[in-house]
Write a protein that holds these residues in place. Sequence first.
Motif, short mmCIF file in Angstrom:
data_model
loop_
_atom_site.label_atom_id
_atom_site.label_comp_id
_atom_site.label_asym_id
_atom_site.label_seq_id
_atom_site.Cartn_x
_atom_site.Cartn_y
_atom_site.Cartn_z
N ASN A 40 54.84 19.28 117.67
CA ASN A 40 56.01 19.94 119.01
C ASN A 40 56.75 19.26 118.52
N LYS A 41 56.94 17.97 117.83
CA LYS A 41 58.02 16.80 117.14
C LYS A 41 58.47 17.42 115.96
N GLN A 42 58.16 18.00 115.81
CA GLN A 42 58.67 18.73 114.68
C GLN A 42 59.89 19.99 114.53
N LYS A 43 59.67 20.53 115.94
CA LYS A 43 60.57 21.46 116.42
C LYS A 43 61.71 21.40 117.43
N THR A 44 62.33 21.76 116.79
CA THR A 44 64.17 21.94 117.53
C THR A 44 64.08 21.82 118.45
N SER A 45 63.25 23.07 118.88
CA SER A 45 63.29 23.47 120.32
C SER A 45 62.81 22.90 121.51
N PHE A 46 61.46 22.09 120.87
CA PHE A 46 60.68 20.93 121.99
C PHE A 46 61.55 19.56 122.42
N LEU A 47 62.30 19.11 120.79
CA LEU A 47 62.87 18.25 121.33
C LEU A 47 64.43 18.33 122.06
N ALA A 48 64.69 19.56 121.97
CA ALA A 48 65.95 19.57 122.81
C ALA A 48 65.55 19.91 124.00
N THR A 49 64.36 20.68 125.09
CA THR A 49 64.40 20.33 125.66
C THR A 49 62.99 18.95 125.94
N GLN A 50 63.04 18.32 125.51
CA GLN A 50 62.31 17.09 126.55
C GLN A 50 63.70 16.28 126.51
N LEU A 67 66.60 23.76 110.18
CA LEU A 67 67.82 25.34 109.20
C LEU A 67 68.73 25.96 110.58
N GLN A 68 68.03 25.26 111.55
CA GLN A 68 68.51 25.93 113.27
C GLN A 68 69.15 25.00 114.02
N ALA A 69 70.19 24.69 114.88
CA ALA A 69 69.95 23.50 116.10
C ALA A 69 69.41 24.06 116.85
N SER A 70 69.26 23.75 117.77
CA SER A 70 68.58 23.56 119.83
C SER A 70 69.84 23.39 120.44
N ILE A 71 70.38 24.40 120.87
CA ILE A 71 71.55 23.63 122.10
C ILE A 71 71.04 23.78 123.06
N ARG A 72 71.13 22.89 124.73
CA ARG A 72 70.39 22.64 125.48
C ARG A 72 71.63 22.48 126.54
N LEU A 73 72.12 23.43 127.30
CA LEU A 73 73.50 22.54 128.06
C LEU A 73 73.02 22.56 129.86
N GLY A 74 73.10 22.10 130.60
CA GLY A 74 72.93 21.88 131.71
C GLY A 74 73.82 21.06 132.93
N SER A 75 72.96 21.43 134.13
CA SER A 75 73.69 20.41 134.70
C SER A 75 72.22 20.71 136.58
N ALA A 126 75.69 18.13 131.11
CA ALA A 126 75.07 17.62 129.68
C ALA A 126 74.50 18.25 128.89
N GLU A 127 74.46 18.13 127.96
CA GLU A 127 74.61 19.00 126.02
C GLU A 127 73.69 17.86 125.44
N VAL A 128 72.55 18.86 124.79
CA VAL A 128 71.72 18.58 123.52
C VAL A 128 72.54 19.31 122.77
N VAL A 129 72.35 19.18 121.68
CA VAL A 129 72.13 19.18 120.09
C VAL A 129 71.10 18.51 119.27
N VAL A 130 69.81 19.58 119.08
CA VAL A 130 69.01 19.25 117.62
C VAL A 130 69.17 20.02 116.37
N GLY A 131 69.66 18.89 115.40
CA GLY A 131 69.83 20.04 114.35
C GLY A 131 69.38 18.89 113.39
N GLN A 132 70.34 19.57 111.80
CA GLN A 132 70.55 18.37 110.84
C GLN A 132 72.27 18.15 111.03
N LYS A 133 72.38 16.85 110.83
CA LYS A 133 73.79 16.16 111.47
C LYS A 133 74.54 16.41 110.24
N GLU A 134 74.24 16.45 109.39
CA GLU A 134 75.65 17.51 108.40
C GLU A 134 75.81 18.66 109.08
N LEU A 135 74.92 19.51 108.83
CA LEU A 135 75.76 20.62 109.81
C LEU A 135 75.72 21.10 111.24
#
Lengths: 411, 456
Positions: free
Chosen positions: B170-180, B277-285, B442-451
């Motif tokens: 799961n730690k290889q998935k951007t969506s999982f890391l973002a949700t955590q 390849l993708q970035a996972s975004i999570r925003l919330g309050s 709160a804002e979380v983005v997980v992805g390839q930083k250079e992109l």
Amino acid sequence: MIQYQEFYLNNGLRVLLHEDKNSPIAVVNLVYNIGSRDESPEKTGFAHLFEHLMFGGSKHIPSYDQALQKVGGENNAFTSPDLTNYYLTLPIANLETALWLESDRMLSLSFQPEVLEVQRKVVIEEFKQRYLNQPYGDLWLKLRPLAYQEHPYQWATIGKDIAHIENATMDDVKDFFYKYYIPNNAILSVAGNISLSDLEKLVNKWFGDIPMGKPYQRKLAEEPKQEQARHQIVQADVPLEAVYKAYHMGGRNDAHYFSADLASDVLGRSKSARLHQQLVRKRQIFNSISAYVVGSIDPGLFVIGGKLNKGISAEEGDQAIQEVLQDFLQEPIQAEELEKVKNQAEATLVLSEVELLTRAMNLAYFALLDTPDAVNKQGELIQAVTVESLQTTAQTILKPENCSTLYYKSL
Amino acid sequence: MPTEVKCLVGHNPLFIIIYKFMTYLDRNIAPSFQTIKEVSFVHPEVYSLSNGLQMYSFHADSQAIVRLELIFKASVLFEEQIGESYFTTRMLTEGTTQKTSEEISNYLDQYGVFMETNALADRSIIVLYVLPKFLEPILLLLAEILQHCNFPEKELQNIQNIFLQNLQINKQKTSFLATQAFKKAIFPHHAYGNSIEEEHLQNINTSLLSTFYQKYFYQKPFDLIVSGYVDSAIRQKIENILGKMTLQADYTNPTKTINPSTETNTQSNWIEKSDSLQASIRLGSLLPTKTHKDFFHLSILNEIFGGYFGSRLMKNIREEKGYTYGIYSQLAMLQQAGYWVIGADVKGEFARATIQEIHKEAQKLRQELVPEEELETVRNYMLGSFASTLITPFDWADRFKSIHFFQLDYQYYENYFQTLQTFTAEEILQSANEYLHTEKMAEVVVGQKELIAEEN
């Protein structure tokens, strides 16, 4: 038991009604007899891309979704190697809106270039999200071409290459539409509180004048019998090695389908199944392992696969699977073991009939596959499987030379 | 309106005439439609079993399967060690004084039962689906599990091993890391924000789990919700087995409570995940819970913003720009707090642009009234969608659960239904100004930083 009535329109549209007097909500399910198996090898992923375009506006209705939401409805769709299925639910009083919407997009799409441009991007992101941006996500992109060398099941529904989606043109879209999206290549199934005569009037009104098209004659390459075991190794950044084995078997209408299905259950449906008991619980070789049949209409696959525990190689896992198989194929299974998988299958069947949506969807599917009545025969077919038929079928299928094996090896 | 055109079924000598009629069908005009004027709610039949257990039952003759849900006050809110509730519920089916783990799986499968045990944020649940003819043996097993679990060492090791490996996948998935990371940002000091990590496993052992079981499951009262085919014979079987178990008095309330003023870390958090390849975004309050007076309007606002396929975010980010396969906005409603979560997996280089669009859409909802047509669409959509969650006995049970545990009654749904029929654009604007401040979220983005870090 799903009771139903049916009729045809002059243009060949087949209509099924499942009357449920208790439901204030109606379901409309429309299946088109077109899946990714019907695509040309140079333009794969098209049936699915097309499914997206079906929501981009039809001849007289600019926004399908908005028009449906406005009358309290919800919808979705899916594409498989065998078919494309659209479904919606809405208050029964507004059933006519659903027929207006579905008939208009069967009549003609609006074919706007912007819609193609955006949905192309959306599908590419879907490709990445589902298949590329997660470990083992590309399993079926790799396993299909290994198992199938001739039959178009060799590519996944999403397509074999993103480039095919990038290169799709509006002419391709139009050709596809006029070839497959015709009333005589579709089955409409409606469920809810409506009488047959009322439904006939409404369906005739909205679908009656859609011209019949040239019947689609499916002529797909048959997959030759596999004579030799096939192997492929994928080197990937995966934390655990994995092994997947795909054996050729009959299609959904094959006489031995349920014998194979229950054989896969005995081996790998749940925690009491042999593979889990032996390889996860007792020997602790696998992290998880399962067996199942894909259930495709054309000859399909019997799949056994799982991820190894850390430090154990795909080769060792493969060897352990074969030991379990050897035992399974040599000795007839116990009557209680058969009883168990039959009970599991029965419960699954009963659960699938709880929701009106799945009832309507199953009716349409079985009409496409065989006859709508087949939906009510599945229980009997399951019960008809014997210890002998299960063993004979398993012995025919689970031969090393009939198998394509794929390993994921950690980099 | 073409609705009065009458058409006859095929094979008719009047075919030509009918055909002419049909050519007059004006497809540009939508058929007339009705909005939902009333809905009805099925209340549970409530039974007190002889040991005092409350059973809530929802029966329909048309159903052929029974769903049993046993809901316990046991969750992260009661934990002393992270992972206690998760591993305790996972171990419920791994051994009793009479049966091994293997025997329990065989037993359940023999009767074709689907069973799951889950530790949720506020409660733990055992849910199972069983054919009526097999109910009795399954009730006996449930009674055994609730009184004689023995937490074998070997099974815990196996489960922990599998858990750890799945965590690595799961730690290889951007969506999982973002949700955590997102959960931690919303609840930095509260158990709701915890995730089980590798280092927590060393604190989990069978005696700890056994103690947790003794405190929160063993002979403890639970809510029993039975739906599907539940006739008097079924109820009698439940009474004979679950109704005869010894029960102790109720137990205490959670020790952990929330202090909203110290919660939520609103700093943006951009996490590197190379090769993605993708970035996972999570925003919330943080939000008030569903018992708050503003909740209905908030849920309508959320629907317009990103709650359904026709929402502003979906139209903008997917249907106009094609940045993503899907973007959503949801209100998560827990016992002690609610929170907003806006999420999407987008093409890496569009992460920043997507967040800017999210801010723009939020700002628009704060500044401009929702146009009449959109208001009508979302109103009817939500009414239809609500009506379609009131059909099967399983639906009725689900609706019941989501009021019962918040100490609400069916008046809540009456009020919700009424709000759906009457809400105004002004009320939505007001709600947006109160709650929808995405730039403060709160804002979380997980992805390839250079992109993802590229300025657009």
